[in-house]
Every structure is written in structure tokens, then in C-alpha cells.
Design an enzyme around this catalytic site. Sequence first.
Site, PDB file in Angstrom:
ATOM      1  N   SER A 218      -6.226  -8.890  22.509  1.00  5.31           N
ATOM      2  CA  SER A 218      -7.076  -8.246  21.494  1.00  5.31           C
ATOM      3  C   SER A 218      -7.791  -7.017  22.043  1.00  5.31           C
ATOM      4  CB  SER A 218      -8.108  -9.244  20.959  1.00  5.31           C
ATOM      5  OG  SER A 218      -8.892  -9.754  22.015  1.00  5.31           O
TER       6      SER A 218
ATOM      7  N   ASN B 291     -16.401 -18.135  23.405  1.00  6.51           N
ATOM      8  CA  ASN B 291     -16.622 -18.470  21.995  1.00  6.51           C
ATOM      9  C   ASN B 291     -18.025 -18.083  21.526  1.00  6.51           C
ATOM     10  OD1 ASN B 291     -14.101 -19.458  22.314  1.00  6.51           O
ATOM     11  ND2 ASN B 291     -14.604 -21.622  22.017  1.00  6.51           N
TER      12      ASN B 291
ATOM     13  N   HIS C  75     -15.707   2.928 -23.370  1.00  7.09           N
ATOM     14  CA  HIS C  75     -14.250   2.906 -23.621  1.00  7.09           C
ATOM     15  C   HIS C  75     -13.623   4.281 -23.395  1.00  7.09           C
ATOM     16  CE1 HIS C  75     -15.072  -0.965 -25.725  1.00  7.09           C
ATOM     17  NE2 HIS C  75     -16.155  -0.314 -26.120  1.00  7.09           N
TER      18      HIS C  75
ATOM     19  N   SER D 142      -1.104  21.791  -3.922  1.00  5.75           N
ATOM     20  CA  SER D 142       0.181  21.119  -4.073  1.00  5.75           C
ATOM     21  C   SER D 142       1.212  21.889  -3.257  1.00  5.75           C
ATOM     22  CB  SER D 142       0.580  21.113  -5.549  1.00  5.75           C
ATOM     23  OG  SER D 142       1.984  20.991  -5.670  1.00  5.75           O
TER      24      SER D 142
ATOM     25  N   LYS E 178      -2.281  24.293  -8.342  1.00  5.51           N
ATOM     26  CA  LYS E 178      -2.979  23.018  -8.266  1.00  5.51           C
ATOM     27  C   LYS E 178      -4.136  23.011  -7.278  1.00  5.51           C
ATOM     28  CE  LYS E 178      -2.267  19.548  -9.967  1.00  5.51           C
ATOM     29  NZ  LYS E 178      -1.219  18.510  -9.853  1.00  5.51           N
TER      30      LYS E 178
ATOM     31  N   GLU F 177      -9.903  10.939  -4.583  1.00  4.75           N
ATOM     32  CA  GLU F 177      -8.802   9.996  -4.823  1.00  4.75           C
ATOM     33  C   GLU F 177      -8.636   9.018  -3.664  1.00  4.75           C
ATOM     34  OE1 GLU F 177      -5.344  12.036  -7.273  1.00  4.75           O
ATOM     35  OE2 GLU F 177      -6.106  13.369  -5.731  1.00  4.75           O
TER      36      GLU F 177
ATOM     37  N   GLN G 140      -9.916 -14.510  16.064  1.00  2.00           N
ATOM     38  CA  GLN G 140      -9.735 -13.190  16.665  1.00  2.00           C
ATOM     39  C   GLN G 140      -9.279 -12.169  15.622  1.00  2.00           C
ATOM     40  OE1 GLN G 140      -8.071 -12.897  20.700  1.00  2.00           O
ATOM     41  NE2 GLN G 140      -6.333 -11.841  19.771  1.00  2.00           N
TER      42      GLN G 140
HETATM   43  N1  ARG Z   1     -10.674 -12.576  21.799  1.00  2.12           N
HETATM   44  C1  ARG Z   1     -11.258 -13.801  21.311  1.00  2.12           C
HETATM   45  C2  ARG Z   1     -11.727 -13.568  19.854  1.00  2.12           C
HETATM   46  O1  ARG Z   1     -11.792 -12.451  19.482  1.00  2.12           O
HETATM   47  C3  ARG Z   1     -12.410 -14.169  22.142  1.00  2.12           C
HETATM   48  C4  ARG Z   1     -12.677 -15.614  22.212  1.00  2.12           C
HETATM   49  C5  ARG Z   1     -11.553 -16.292  22.861  1.00  2.12           C
HETATM   50  N2  ARG Z   1     -11.837 -17.659  23.096  1.00  2.12           N
HETATM   51  C6  ARG Z   1     -10.892 -18.499  23.421  1.00  2.12           C
HETATM   52  N3  ARG Z   1     -11.248 -19.710  23.644  1.00  2.12           N
HETATM   53  N4  ARG Z   1      -9.647 -18.156  23.579  1.00  2.12           N
HETATM   54  O2  ARG Z   1     -12.015 -14.478  19.133  1.00  2.12           O
END
Ligand code: ARG
Length: 466
Positions: free
Chosen positions: A27, A113, A159, A286, A292, A299, A331
Site C-alpha cells: 500500500s 492496526n 421543472h 472545440s 465553441k 462539466e 487497507q
Molecule cells: N497497510 C495497512 C492498512 O492500510 C496497515 C495495517 C496493516 N495491519 C496488518 N495487520 N496487516 O490497513
Amino acid sequence: MKKASPVSRSGRFARGPAAEVAAFTESVSFDWRLWRHDLLGSLAHARMLAQVGVLTRSELGAITRGLQEIGAEIEAGRFRWKPELEDVHMNLEAALTRRAPAGAKLHTGRSRNDQVALDVRLWLRDEISALAQETQALQRALVELGARHAGVVIPGYTHLQRAQPVYFAHHLLAYVEMFQRDRERLCACFGRVNVCPLGSGALAGSTLPLDREFVARELGFVGPDGRPRLSQNSMDAVSDRDFAVEFCAAAALGAVHLSRLSEDLILWSSREFNFIQIADAYTTGSSLMPQKKNPDVAELTRGKTARVIGNLVALLTLLKGLPMTYNRDLQEDKERLFDTADTVRAGMRLMAAMLAHVTVNAAACAAAARDPLLLATDVADYLVKNGMAFRQAHHVVGAVVARAEQLGRPLDRLTLAEWQAVHPAFGADVADVFDLEKAMARRQLPGAPGTAEVKRQLARWRKALG
Ligand code: ARG
């Protein structure tokens, strides 16, 4: 025994994941942007660990210096993020431990966590404040545009059919109200984001004597009463993403308001309406049709609302089947959250800038507002003031409108005899109903588009928005 890698789970595993698995699970390619908040969280955690005697003063000093150096390196663009270290948390911890052996103690009593829950909350606090500020700036731009054209009247629509006259400013102030509620929702959301989850560990807290209140105070997780705000259930704390959903919901509603405003601007800038012109800088040409000038910014503001709504639905869907507590699925919250924050913030900012570059075609507005049919309801009110029941008045005026159509003449060009042929209750003073200036002055109710009331609302907002 093989050598311990600088981070975490090395003991249990003989080798790292296959390249494809690493690419699928990493990540850091997106959560790197939490680095500043991750460092802040680590710093507070380290101070607390020193406070409770887990770190010595010199270990804390080494960790503090290490974290500061890493921050400077990232800031300077010299930090090398390693996908094999999975996420921002492990990248930073590994870099710290390389610099300072005491870094190996930093994760005491902490899990990724509760760490990631903390980082996202810290990050979101800043984002919420920034978005609320952009929203306020947009409100100011709306008020200023309205105030610059305080005398301009346009047809109000239901409307998408012409209905009754309103001040252009009144129409814009409707959006100021919407964005005010958006800010209130963001502010309420902030209150629930501003709770410290650190100390919840992986899911079950810690047996070590951590000082959660100390960390909360260090990181500004403090309520209006000055007391630290701590999550009260470790399992909830590591798996709760309600606050992210709430933010995405509040932001999505803001995006919907932006989208509606965009739609109005697009319509108004069409040749059919011709009420406004959007400056060249906010339009494009355009590739084929030389004449245009397309309102692309408006938009795309409307168009990008789709992904912001999608992000909200994605988050809700992500959460709905998760067993307690932390699951790696979580994640997936980050890209949705980042995209929402970036998209809506940019939308607010660009809309404010674009409004500052809108010119109003006063003549076209006046021509449209002069349509006497817009005052048909005022004619009914005239009859009501002369004692007629509204249902009958509505019917009578409908008959007059039909008669005018038959005669091929506008409503305000009928003779008194023609009015009275439909109903004798009409007097010569019915002609006054069609004086637009007087008609606007007559609208005196709170919240109505009357001359005095709109002036009062403009002044109220100017004061409230600073
Ligand atoms: N990259 C993880 C997330 O975004 C971090 C926590 C990962 N914890 C784990 N026990 N693998 O949630």
C-alpha cells in the site's frame, strides 16, 4: 537463526512474499502520503514510552532525531520508498531502525492496526479543516458575486420552466445555505474523527502500562472541555471506519451541491439562457468547431461527483461484511478517502475561482425577468387581497392567461375591459402588479427573494463569513 529484518513479522516467515503477491498487497504506493501523520504519531508514542519508562531519555533522543531526519529527507524528496516494506508504517520504522537501534523499541505496545487508525484520523482532521476552509471561501465567492449584481432579477424555475422572479443573488444564496450545512456536517464529523485509538494494539490493548491520555493530549485529541478523547473499546477502535464513511458522505453531499451549481452555470452560460459568461480561462474550445467555448470546468465538477459518490458506496460496501476486528480489506479505504478529499477540495477551490471570473449579462437577465407570466401568482394574490378564495383566484388568473394567449398578447397588455370580461373583481390597479420593482419589494417574508430581505441576507452572510 536468520538475521532479524528491521521490521516486524520476520520471525514467523522463512521468506518474503512472491513478487506478484507483494505487488498485490503493498500500500506504500498510495499510503506514503500519510508519512507526516505517521511520524507525528510515532513521536507522541515514543514520548509516552519514555514517560512510562520503556525508553530511556537517550533512546527517546535518538528516536526523535531519527524521525526528524526522516521527515526532512521525505520533504526534500530524497527518501526511497520500498514496496517490499509494504506500507508507510513499515517503511518509516525500518528507516528509523537503520539510523537508531532504539527504533526497534518504538513499536512497543503498538500494532499497525491502531497505528493506521491513528494516522488516518490525524490526516483526516487536517483534510476536514482544509475542506471546510475551501468551502467557506466558495461561500464568500457566491456572496460577492451576488452582491456585485444585487439589482439583477432573473426568473426562478421549477421543472426548468419559468416560475417566479427572484434576485440573482437569492439564487446564489441558496447555495451558500447548502454549503453552510456542508460545513456543519464536516464539523460534526470532525468531532467523531477527533478520538485517539492508539493504545488499542492489534485488537486487545496491551499488558504494558501505556499512558493513553498522554498520547491523546500530545496529538491534540482533546474535546471542547479540554479533556483527552480516547476510544473506549479496543476492538471497535482498530476496526471502526465510520468516521471515514461520514467524511465521504459529507464530502459527497458537498460534491452534489457543487454539481448542481455547475449545472446552473452551464445552463446560464448557454446561448438559450445567456445570463452569464464564464471567463475563457475556465472554458475550452472545440477541436473541430471554431466557434465553441465549452464550460469544461463546470462539466468536470459535475462529472467528478460520480466518483465521489462511488467512493462513498465503495467504503460502505467494503465494511458491510467484515468480521471483527481488523481485516486487511480495510487497507482499501485509503484510496477512496484520498480521492474524495482531493476531488472535492479541488472542486470547491476551482468553483470559487471560476465564480470570481463570471460576468453577468444584466440585459439578458432583465429581458427574461420582464416576462409578465412570472407574476401570474401575484395577480392571484391581488384577487385574494380583494377577498377572493385562493382556489378561485387561481382559476380566474388561469382563464386570463388563456385569454391573453388567445389574443396573442402578453398578460400586462390586456385592457381593463379584457380583465373584467374574465372577472369583475379586477380593477385598474391590476396594472400595478406588473411593476417588477414593486413586485420584488412586496416579497417581505423571511427567506423570500424580496428586495429588503435579500439585502439583509447578503449583509448577514458577509458578516458571518468574514
Ligand atoms: N497497510 C495497512 C492498512 O492500510 C496497515 C495495517 C496493516 N495491519 C496488518 N495487520 N496487516 O490497513
